[in-house]
Scaffold this motif. Sequence first.
Motif, PDB file in Angstrom:
ATOM      1  N   THR A 105       0.838  -1.203   0.000  1.00 58.89           N
ATOM      2  CA  THR A 105       0.000   0.000   0.000  1.00 58.89           C
ATOM      3  C   THR A 105       0.876   1.257   0.000  1.00 58.89           C
ATOM      4  OG1 THR A 105      -1.771  -1.179   1.144  1.00 58.89           O
ATOM      5  CG2 THR A 105      -1.824   1.225   1.261  1.00 58.89           C
ATOM      6  N   ARG A 106       1.918   1.263   0.820  1.00 58.67           N
ATOM      7  CA  ARG A 106       2.837   2.418   0.839  1.00 58.67           C
ATOM      8  C   ARG A 106       3.524   2.596  -0.517  1.00 58.67           C
ATOM      9  NH1 ARG A 106       3.770   0.427   6.058  1.00 58.67           N
ATOM     10  NH2 ARG A 106       5.517  -0.843   5.376  1.00 58.67           N
ATOM     11  N   GLN A 107       3.979   1.505  -1.094  1.00 56.88           N
ATOM     12  CA  GLN A 107       4.700   1.605  -2.370  1.00 56.88           C
ATOM     13  C   GLN A 107       3.754   1.919  -3.533  1.00 56.88           C
ATOM     14  OE1 GLN A 107       7.841   2.097  -2.395  1.00 56.88           O
ATOM     15  NE2 GLN A 107       7.686   1.788  -0.169  1.00 56.88           N
ATOM     16  N   TYR A 108       2.516   1.514  -3.430  1.00 56.92           N
ATOM     17  CA  TYR A 108       1.531   1.898  -4.447  1.00 56.92           C
ATOM     18  C   TYR A 108       1.407   3.416  -4.485  1.00 56.92           C
ATOM     19  CZ  TYR A 108      -2.949   2.528  -6.791  1.00 56.92           C
ATOM     20  OH  TYR A 108      -3.948   2.945  -7.646  1.00 56.92           O
ATOM     21  N   ALA A 109       1.367   4.044  -3.305  1.00 51.32           N
ATOM     22  CA  ALA A 109       1.278   5.511  -3.241  1.00 51.32           C
ATOM     23  C   ALA A 109       2.502   6.154  -3.882  1.00 51.32           C
ATOM     24  CB  ALA A 109       1.122   5.968  -1.789  1.00 51.32           C
ATOM     25  N   GLU A 110       3.671   5.533  -3.706  1.00 43.34           N
ATOM     26  CA  GLU A 110       4.920   6.055  -4.280  1.00 43.34           C
ATOM     27  C   GLU A 110       4.961   5.903  -5.807  1.00 43.34           C
ATOM     28  OE1 GLU A 110       7.881   7.606  -3.254  1.00 43.34           O
ATOM     29  OE2 GLU A 110       6.713   7.941  -1.423  1.00 43.34           O
ATOM     30  N   PHE A 111       4.577   4.739  -6.283  1.00 43.69           N
ATOM     31  CA  PHE A 111       4.780   4.402  -7.691  1.00 43.69           C
ATOM     32  C   PHE A 111       3.598   4.711  -8.599  1.00 43.69           C
ATOM     33  CE2 PHE A 111       8.283   2.101  -5.847  1.00 43.69           C
ATOM     34  CZ  PHE A 111       9.254   2.122  -6.842  1.00 43.69           C
ATOM     35  N   VAL A 121       3.299   2.775 -12.523  1.00 47.63           N
ATOM     36  CA  VAL A 121       3.371   1.381 -12.094  1.00 47.63           C
ATOM     37  C   VAL A 121       2.090   1.099 -11.310  1.00 47.63           C
ATOM     38  CG1 VAL A 121       4.597  -0.358 -10.741  1.00 47.63           C
ATOM     39  CG2 VAL A 121       5.890   1.390 -11.990  1.00 47.63           C
ATOM     40  N   GLN A 122       1.333   0.126 -11.778  1.00 47.36           N
ATOM     41  CA  GLN A 122       0.027  -0.199 -11.201  1.00 47.36           C
ATOM     42  C   GLN A 122       0.086  -1.513 -10.429  1.00 47.36           C
ATOM     43  OE1 GLN A 122      -2.963   1.586 -11.421  1.00 47.36           O
ATOM     44  NE2 GLN A 122      -3.745   0.034 -10.031  1.00 47.36           N
ATOM     45  N   ILE A 123      -0.594  -1.555  -9.306  1.00 47.48           N
ATOM     46  CA  ILE A 123      -0.768  -2.819  -8.575  1.00 47.48           C
ATOM     47  C   ILE A 123      -2.227  -3.226  -8.714  1.00 47.48           C
ATOM     48  CG2 ILE A 123      -0.813  -3.948  -6.305  1.00 47.48           C
ATOM     49  CD1 ILE A 123       1.428  -2.082  -5.419  1.00 47.48           C
ATOM     50  N   THR A 127      -5.335   0.558  -0.811  1.00 43.80           N
ATOM     51  CA  THR A 127      -5.807   1.638  -1.680  1.00 43.80           C
ATOM     52  C   THR A 127      -5.707   1.307  -3.165  1.00 43.80           C
ATOM     53  OG1 THR A 127      -3.610   2.623  -1.558  1.00 43.80           O
ATOM     54  CG2 THR A 127      -5.269   3.430   0.022  1.00 43.80           C
ATOM     55  N   PHE A 128      -5.054   0.218  -3.512  1.00 41.73           N
ATOM     56  CA  PHE A 128      -4.922  -0.164  -4.924  1.00 41.73           C
ATOM     57  C   PHE A 128      -6.113  -1.039  -5.330  1.00 41.73           C
ATOM     58  CE2 PHE A 128      -2.007  -2.451  -2.125  1.00 41.73           C
ATOM     59  CZ  PHE A 128      -2.489  -3.744  -2.200  1.00 41.73           C
ATOM     60  N   PRO A 129      -6.338  -1.183  -6.643  1.00 42.11           N
ATOM     61  CA  PRO A 129      -7.481  -1.983  -7.096  1.00 42.11           C
ATOM     62  C   PRO A 129      -7.405  -3.444  -6.623  1.00 42.11           C
ATOM     63  CG  PRO A 129      -6.573  -0.715  -8.915  1.00 42.11           C
ATOM     64  CD  PRO A 129      -5.622  -0.563  -7.772  1.00 42.11           C
ATOM     65  N   VAL A 130      -8.529  -3.919  -6.126  1.00 43.17           N
ATOM     66  CA  VAL A 130      -8.649  -5.307  -5.670  1.00 43.17           C
ATOM     67  C   VAL A 130      -9.808  -5.941  -6.419  1.00 43.17           C
ATOM     68  CG1 VAL A 130      -9.176  -6.808  -3.707  1.00 43.17           C
ATOM     69  CG2 VAL A 130      -7.752  -4.753  -3.371  1.00 43.17           C
ATOM     70  N   ALA A 131      -9.533  -7.073  -7.040  1.00 40.99           N
ATOM     71  CA  ALA A 131     -10.561  -7.792  -7.792  1.00 40.99           C
ATOM     72  C   ALA A 131     -10.695  -9.207  -7.246  1.00 40.99           C
ATOM     73  CB  ALA A 131     -10.192  -7.836  -9.271  1.00 40.99           C
ATOM     74  N   ILE A 132     -11.863  -9.774  -7.430  1.00 41.72           N
ATOM     75  CA  ILE A 132     -12.098 -11.163  -7.028  1.00 41.72           C
ATOM     76  C   ILE A 132     -12.186 -11.999  -8.296  1.00 41.72           C
ATOM     77  CG2 ILE A 132     -13.635 -12.750  -5.819  1.00 41.72           C
ATOM     78  CD1 ILE A 132     -14.675 -10.263  -4.249  1.00 41.72           C
ATOM     79  N   ASP A 133     -11.323 -13.001  -8.401  1.00 41.04           N
ATOM     80  CA  ASP A 133     -11.319 -13.892  -9.566  1.00 41.04           C
ATOM     81  C   ASP A 133     -12.312 -15.020  -9.310  1.00 41.04           C
ATOM     82  OD1 ASP A 133     -10.709 -15.140 -11.930  1.00 41.04           O
ATOM     83  OD2 ASP A 133      -8.736 -15.848 -11.284  1.00 41.04           O
ATOM     84  N   VAL A 136      10.096  -2.494  -3.466  1.00 40.94           N
ATOM     85  CA  VAL A 136      10.617  -1.269  -4.095  1.00 40.94           C
ATOM     86  C   VAL A 136      11.536  -1.635  -5.265  1.00 40.94           C
ATOM     87  CG1 VAL A 136      12.121   0.736  -3.755  1.00 40.94           C
ATOM     88  CG2 VAL A 136      10.408   0.141  -2.015  1.00 40.94           C
ATOM     89  N   GLN A 137      12.458  -2.551  -5.012  1.00 35.42           N
ATOM     90  CA  GLN A 137      13.419  -2.957  -6.051  1.00 35.42           C
ATOM     91  C   GLN A 137      12.701  -3.516  -7.282  1.00 35.42           C
ATOM     92  OE1 GLN A 137      16.092  -6.000  -4.655  1.00 35.42           O
ATOM     93  NE2 GLN A 137      16.756  -6.508  -6.726  1.00 35.42           N
ATOM     94  N   TYR A 138      11.725  -4.377  -7.070  1.00 38.01           N
ATOM     95  CA  TYR A 138      11.033  -5.009  -8.197  1.00 38.01           C
ATOM     96  C   TYR A 138      10.141  -4.009  -8.933  1.00 38.01           C
ATOM     97  CZ  TYR A 138      12.507  -9.263  -5.759  1.00 38.01           C
ATOM     98  OH  TYR A 138      13.236 -10.245  -5.131  1.00 38.01           O
TER      99      TYR A 138
END
Length: 177
Positions: free
Chosen positions: A87-93, A98-100, A122-128, A168-170
């Motif tokens: 969640t923290r890195q989603y806010a950064e990227f 870069v999408q999660i 906070t990033f998109p969450v889907a149910i498969d 972060v690296q990936y």
Amino acid sequence: MEKKKQRSVTRGIILTILAIAIGYTVYAAVTKDKINIVQAGAQAPDFEVVDLQGEKHRLKDYEGKGVVLNFWGTWCEPCEREFPAMTRQYAEFKGQDVQIIAVNFAQSEFEVKKYVANMGMTFPVAIDKTKSVFTAYNIGPLPTSIFIKPDGTIDRIITGEMTEKEIVQYMESIKPE
């Protein structure tokens, strides 16, 4: 004479069951090889999911951007431990293209929404619900994260929990130039 006839029928039934079992084993082995195509360097299979807000996400809509596909379940403790960092890195990227997209393993919408709210995701969450994305990517253990480059090829597949430093690296490695 009657016993001999019964033994013949029993043998016939056992041989039929064995033939079905062998046929199924061969079919499963051949089918598995066809599905097992996802690996680093390969083109990522396209997919379409609908997130909890009702928004559609297709991989081809993110052409030119990096995408992290995170496969998870609410029962998965390693998933729970890595979500705050994601969640923290989603806010950064997010502003760096870069999408999660977190893809849940066919659980109920009520259960997933409650979990997402509790975790502050906070990033998109889907149910498969049909498990079609899980099948297309041949997902086994959870969590599994697939990092997809802007050209649509798979950069890496990570099975298991990641540290924030690794996330972060990936994510840096799939960021568009």
